[in-house]
Design an enzyme around this catalytic site. Structure first.
Site, mmCIF file in Angstrom:
data_model
loop_
_atom_site.group_PDB
_atom_site.id
_atom_site.type_symbol
_atom_site.label_atom_id
_atom_site.label_comp_id
_atom_site.label_asym_id
_atom_site.label_seq_id
_atom_site.Cartn_x
_atom_site.Cartn_y
_atom_site.Cartn_z
ATOM 1 N N CYS A 91 0.826 -1.206 0.000
ATOM 2 C CA CYS A 91 0.000 0.000 0.000
ATOM 3 C C CYS A 91 0.868 1.268 0.000
ATOM 4 O O CYS A 91 1.490 1.556 -1.012
ATOM 5 C CB CYS A 91 -0.987 -0.057 1.164
ATOM 6 N N HIS A 186 -3.165 -5.363 1.751
ATOM 7 C CA HIS A 186 -2.522 -5.584 3.061
ATOM 8 C C HIS A 186 -2.582 -7.042 3.517
ATOM 9 O O HIS A 186 -3.419 -7.378 4.364
ATOM 10 C CB HIS A 186 -3.260 -4.767 4.125
ATOM 11 N N GLU A 188 -0.864 -8.464 5.648
ATOM 12 C CA GLU A 188 -0.610 -8.552 7.105
ATOM 13 C C GLU A 188 -1.912 -8.445 7.897
ATOM 14 O O GLU A 188 -1.927 -8.721 9.092
ATOM 15 C CB GLU A 188 0.411 -7.485 7.533
HETATM 16 N N1 LIG Z 1 -3.374 1.810 3.585
HETATM 17 C C1 LIG Z 1 -2.484 2.620 3.055
HETATM 18 O O1 LIG Z 1 -1.264 2.406 3.140
HETATM 19 C C2 LIG Z 1 -3.015 3.849 2.411
HETATM 20 C C3 LIG Z 1 -2.023 4.592 1.534
HETATM 21 C C4 LIG Z 1 -2.308 6.073 1.568
HETATM 22 N N2 LIG Z 1 -3.564 6.375 0.950
HETATM 23 C C5 LIG Z 1 -1.150 6.814 0.903
HETATM 24 O O2 LIG Z 1 -1.325 7.467 -0.044
HETATM 25 O O3 LIG Z 1 -0.046 6.702 1.344
#
Ligand SMILES: NC(=O)CC[C@H](N)C(=O)O
Length: 211
Positions: A91, A186, A188
């Site tokens: 992410c 994710h 995890e």
């Molecule tokens: N769950 C997340 O890691 C979200 C990422 C977040 N929206 C970003 O731009 O960094």
């Protein structure tokens, strides 16, 4: 060498870090330890120097970027990535690894390494967070249950990287490029740790090759 003990299979218990500036690094540490790794939080350059692989967690990429520069970690991180250190970004971590970031905040930088363009917060407000099952041929059966939270998508995959998984609409949400691995979602937060295991396999084979 005569008289010396058998090489202690340095790869057996990989020493890996989780970038712990911000985000859900504790969850990754728990997963990696559960898989038998010696996993430590990384906040400073000396801690980075002591690990053979790194997970960059989810969180907020613009904050992670700022902190990594403030803590003097951005330069050393880029250097280790360029040297081939295995890194798995989830992410916000995927955003940090992308060569190009769309919808970044003003001045936001990434570490780069992955030959991809990602778009932050690509699912908009209506679909802020969702879960779905993804077929990922490289990981075999069953499909991976993927949790997306204000997730990025990979808009362009350059020639050096390749897509590991796409949503039914074709949008790429997992990529690999040599020792670099990235997912929009994710693992995890589920109990399926095949991505972490794949990352640890990469660390093991690289450590074994260097031994
Ligand atoms: N769950 C997340 O890691 C979200 C990422 C977040 N929206 C970003 O731009 O960094």
């Amino acid at each position: 060498m005569a008289g010396s003990p058998e090489p202690s299979a340095p790869a057996a218990r990989p020493k890996v870090g989780v970038l712990a500036l911000q985000g859900d690094f504790r969850e990754h540490l728990a997963v990696l330890r559960g898989l038998g790794a010696d996993a430590v939080p990384v906040r400073r350059e000396s801690e980075l120097a002591a690990v053979d692989g790194l997970v960059i967690p989810g969180g907020e990429s613009s904050v992670m970027d700022k902190l990594s520069r403030t803590f003097g970690l951005a330069g050393p991180l880029k250097k280790r990535i360029a040297e081939g250190m295995p890194v798995y970004g989830t992410c916000a971590g995927l955003i940090m690894l992308a060569d190009t970031v769309l919808d970044a905040i003003n001045g936001q930088q990434s570490l780069g390494g992955l030959d991809i363009t990602v778009r932050r917060n690509a699912f908009g407000n209506q679909l802020d967070s969702f879960e779905t099952d993804l077929s990922i041929p490289e990981l075999g059966e069953p499909p991976v249950h993927a949790v997306f939270i204000r997730a990025p998508v990979v808009e362009t995959v350059g020639p050096k990287a390749h897509a590991l998984s796409t949503l039914p609409d074709g949008r790429v949400v997992a990529v690999e490029q040599g020792n670099l691995l990235g997912t929009s979602f994710h693992p995890e937060m589920t109990d399926d740790y095949r991505f972490h295991a794949r990352f640890l396999d990469t660390v093991r084979s690289r450590t074994a090759a260097a031994a």
